[in-house]
Design an enzyme around this catalytic site. Structure first.
Site, PDB file in Angstrom:
ATOM      1  N   ALA A  85      -9.723  22.362  42.449  1.00 29.73           N
ATOM      2  CA  ALA A  85     -10.252  21.350  43.346  1.00 29.73           C
ATOM      3  C   ALA A  85     -11.671  21.721  43.749  1.00 29.73           C
ATOM      4  CB  ALA A  85      -9.359  21.198  44.575  1.00 29.73           C
TER       5      ALA A  85
ATOM      6  N   GLN B 201      -8.721  26.510  44.156  1.00 29.69           N
ATOM      7  CA  GLN B 201      -7.894  26.290  42.985  1.00 29.69           C
ATOM      8  C   GLN B 201      -6.513  26.876  43.232  1.00 29.69           C
ATOM      9  OE1 GLN B 201     -10.617  28.028  40.196  1.00 29.69           O
ATOM     10  NE2 GLN B 201      -9.567  29.992  40.134  1.00 29.69           N
TER      11      GLN B 201
ATOM     12  N   ASP C 185      -6.239  12.362  52.822  1.00 31.77           N
ATOM     13  CA  ASP C 185      -6.815  12.360  51.475  1.00 31.77           C
ATOM     14  C   ASP C 185      -5.765  11.864  50.482  1.00 31.77           C
ATOM     15  OD1 ASP C 185      -8.695  12.666  49.534  1.00 31.77           O
ATOM     16  OD2 ASP C 185      -8.540  14.835  49.377  1.00 31.77           O
TER      17      ASP C 185
END
Length: 831
Positions: free
Chosen positions: A281, A285, A450
């Site tokens: 990301a 990670q 998100d």
């Protein structure tokens, strides 16, 4: 290059490289004629020479890194640039001081000398304070003033970053405007859709630019990718690849961060950690691991030196917004947007806060079993390391790839069965995702901040799993009810009430012309068609029209409002890609109906009354029928019907389209504890309008259902009057006769919509009697309506008596006349 070709002919004891031997064979072969003007052969030779030089340079760089310790030199240089050696993490806070002000009183002799000494002391103290500012570290929690103090001592870092950002976007602009790229795109395009190609090209260039600029810009690009209504579909499609194309950092660095945060070697906490990250990301990670206790976990590791880079970019954005505010002469402080972004991004960098958010989200959504939240391992979680339960499931992107046939498995295309199953799972994920969004919005008030496809998983048990809880959005109760009202008003096409709900949500600014907004919304959404009372249009289209009005009148966009709209639009995009006929309103609205019909709060009752009753408090049967037709597809309302039946109606779309089931639901819902909202609605409504609705054409099926219930009650009384030889079972479709040792069953001649055990409770329910008497008293003032009601009641009673008499005759015949072939007959009476 010529020398390289000549050396290949010499008899060297070392092996000849492939590129030399190929070149030599090409030049010394006697069987081939000399080709004049062959540019392809020259290009091949040049390409091989370039590859050879690249390999040589790469080996040279590796040797230089090992021999000259270049990475260590760069790290030392980075520490010098950032002045990290001067930072004192545990330094106490400093009291700010201002520049000493000069003063010249009438002094002489020793007094003047002492005044000078005091002035020198003040200057020395101020310069000492400046020296201590250099040692002040970057704050752990975002504070605009502390960040400004930190970077005011490091202007060279800000200047270098500004130069990097400016050069990256300038290069991107040149690439977009280059006519050579346009020509290349036109030649390589299969069609002449110049508009879509250029938009997609712009998005690809923007994606590559944000990838090169680092985590903060990647995060901004990911947020923009979820708003196709603003940036366009093609640009959104290009930026959506940012979720999958973020390069990972080395595993050795990740393991070192884990050891630094946990304080011990990795082997003392984890039995196994994967060699490669399973996901990378913008901020970290994820590795798959197994703890010493044997739990399968996901270990999330933050990128190194991330906080300094993120805060620096936010500080630059704050400077840019402040400059724009002065140039544009805006009254509002635009720097507040950068501060909000900084607080959010810095909050995401603290994984202990993310673990607390996940635990809070899990606790709030425990009553909803279809929502899955991973368990957090707090003892293995620190600021830069997060350990959580591994959730095995399919991502929406994978399901979409399989359902559309864009992916292959081991080189062979997916079968039709695999595509169909993947499509079913994807649509189920979307329905549950839409319901989960509404649960967060209307029930818990705790929103996942998100909600893109990379943070969703569909498990084998049919649950929807949520990942990444770096940010949560919390809603106030008044905003929840206002959002509920806005959804209902959109479905009902009540644009004036929609504007009022938007005002209560603090979306419409004070002083805005409400009438003009209403007219624009009616003009923009007036073309929306309705199917069974639900907008037969994609949610993204309705959202786009509302946003066009919002931009025109400068609406505010609260965080929760943007999150919910973005979540539903993103889910609809996934579903529409697999099934073009999918409608988000159709999947989400049943939950809204259940909320209105079962939540006995003053706010929800107010919304329901505004929809079902008009301004004169007259009952509108069509609106209630719509609500119940949609609501019967919900599991919560279906339990009211199926609680005493043998079959369940969970998510039964066929039942939802039957008006008969609406009447069935009303008769089940009224006497139940879940019918308090409906009973309050009937008590509030004008009594005469209730009778008017009952004798209307729209209530025909309701009268038929009532007639059936009266027939069942009369049949029961007749059976009790005849004695104990005839016993009635509790089944809704069969009557059992207990005569002698031979027990037989006979199908009833009419559909028993309500179990017989419920009839007595309905007749004894004083609440229903009060509602009926109130309506009847109101009708006496309208003689014509009263006569119509009496006639309809008489017809229902006569029809019910006929049905009951027929059934009792059949029952008596079957009981006392053995094996007489009297088949049950069906009768239809219009009440």
């Amino acid at each position: 290059m010529a020398m390289a070709a000549t050396i290949s002919f010499t008899s060297s004891p070392t092996p000849i490289p492939a590129r030399f031997s190929t070149r030599a064979s090409a030049t010394t072969s006697p069987k081939r004629g000399r080709v004049v003007g062959s540019m392809g052969h020259l290009a091949e030779v040049v390409r091989k020479d370039v590859e050879f030089l690249k390999k040589g340079i790469g080996r040279g760089v590796e040797w230089a890194n090992e021999a000259l310790h270049i990475p260590r030199v760069f790290k030392t240089l980075d520490d010098v640039l950032w002045l990290r050696n001067l930072e004192e993490p545990h330094a106490p806070p400093l009291e700010p001081r201002s520049w000493p002000q000069p003063f010249y009183p009438e002094l002489s002799g020793v007094d003047l000398l002492m005044a000078d000494l005091k002035a020198l002391e003040a200057y020395a103290g101020y310069f000492y304070y400046l020296s201590k500012i250099w040692s002040k570290p970057l704050p752990e929690v975002y504070d605009p003033q502390d960040v400004a103090d930190y970077f005011s001592c490091r202007p060279h870092l800000v200047a270098l970053r500004l130069l990097e950002v400016f050069s990256s976007f300038a290069s991107a602009a040149i690439r977009i405007r280059s006519p050579g790229i346009r020509k290349f795109l036109r030649l390589s395009s299969d069609n002449d859709t110049d508009g879509s190609v250029s938009q997609y090209n712009f998005g690809m260039v923007l994606k590559e630019t944000m990838l090169s600029l680092g985590p903060t810009f990647i995060k901004v690009g990911q947020s923009l990718a979820t708003r196709p209504d603003i940036i366009g579909t093609e640009i959104s499609k290009a930026l959506s690849e940012l979720h999958d194309q973020i390069p990972p950092f080395p595993r050795t660095v990740a393991m070192k961060i884990i050891e630094e945060e946990l304080g011990s070697p990795v082997e003392s906490f984890f039995r196994y950690i994967s060699n490669e990250p399973v996901a990378a990301a913008s901020f970290g990670q994820v590795y798959r691991g197994n703890t010493i206790d044997g739990f399968n976990v996901a270990v999330k590791v933050q990128r190194p030196n991330l906080r300094h880079l993120v805060v620096r970019d936010v500080y630059i954005l704050r400077l840019g917004l402040g400059l724009f505010q002065k140039i544009a002469k805006r009254k509002s402080d635009l720097r507040l947007y950068a501060d909000e972004l900084g607080k959010g991004l810095v909050g995401e960098l603290d994984y202990t806060l993310e673990a607390a958010n996940a635990s809070e989200f899990m606790e709030a959504h425990l009553p909803f079993p279809f929502i899955r939240v991973p368990k957090m391992f707090v003892h293995l979680t620190r600021k830069r390391v997060l350990t959580m339960e591994w959730i095995a499931g399919e991502s929406p992107t994978d399901l979409l790839s399989v359902s559309t046939g864009n992916a292959v498995d081991d080189g062979s295309p997916y079968s039709g069965r695999q595509k169909l199953d993947a499509k079913k799972r994807l649509l189920d994920l979307v329905r549950k995702g839409a319901e989960a969004s509404l649960v967060q919005l209307l029930e818990t008030g705790l929103l996942h901040a998100d909600p893109h496809s990379g943070n969703l998983r569909y498990t084998a048990s049919g649950q929807i799993g949520f990942l990444d809880f770096g940010l949560l959005c919390r809603m106030e109760k008044k905003h929840q009810f206002a959002m509920l009202a806005s959804i209902v008003h959109i479905v009902n096409g009540d644009w004036a009430s929609l504007v009022h709900a938007l005002t209560e949500m603090d979306v419409v600014r004070p002083g805005t012309n409400i009438r003009r907004i209403t007219m624009d919304l009616e003009y923009a959404l007036g073309e929306v068609e309705f199917k069974d009372g639900i907008p037969d249009v994609k949610f993204s289209r309705v959202l786009g029209k509302i946003l066009s009005v919002a931009f025109k009148y400068h609406f505010r966009m609260p965080p929760y409002f943007t999150l919910v709209l973005r979540s539903l639009a993103s889910l609809e995009g996934l579903a529409v890609a697999a099934d073009g006929n999918f409608k988000t309103f159709e999947a989400a609205y049943p939950y809204v109906v259940q909320k209105l019909l079962t939540d006995n709060s003053a706010a929800t009752r107010k919304i329901l009354h505004s929809v079902i009753l008009n301004k004169k408090k007259e009952f509108q049967w069509q609106r209630l029928a719509l609500f119940l037709r949609v609501g019967v597809t919900r599991k919560g309302l279906s339990k009211v019907i199926a609680s005493t039946s043998e079959t369940s109606l969970d998510y039964a779309p066929n039942s939802a389209t039957s008006v008969f089931d609406v009447a069935n639901l009303i008769m089940r819902l009224l006497p139940s504890k879940d019918g308090v909202v409906l009973r309050r609605l009937l008590m509030t409504a004008d009594g005469a309008s209730l009778i008017q609705a009952m004798v209307s054409k729209e209530a025909k099926f309701f009268r038929q259902q009532l007639c059936t219930i009266i027939a069942d009650i009369l049949y029961q009384w007749m059976c009790e009057a005849l004695g104990q030889d005839i016993a009635i079972t509790q089944s809704s479709s069969r009557v059992r006769f207990m005569s002698g040792p031979d027990n037989r069953e006979l199908g009833s001649s009419s559909r028993l919509s309500t179990p017989i055990c419920d009839y007595n409770s309905i007749l004894r329910d004083r609440r229903l009697k009060v509602i009926f008497l109130k309506a009847l008293n109101s009708t006496r003032r309208r003689p014509v309506l009263f006569v119509r009601f009496c006639w309809a009641s008489f017809v229902m009673f006569v029809a019910a008596s006929a049905v009951a008499c027929h059934r009792i005759l059949v029952s008596v015949s079957e009981t006392y006349i053995d094996r007489v072939p009297i088949a049950p007959k069906r009768f239809a009476f219009g009440a």
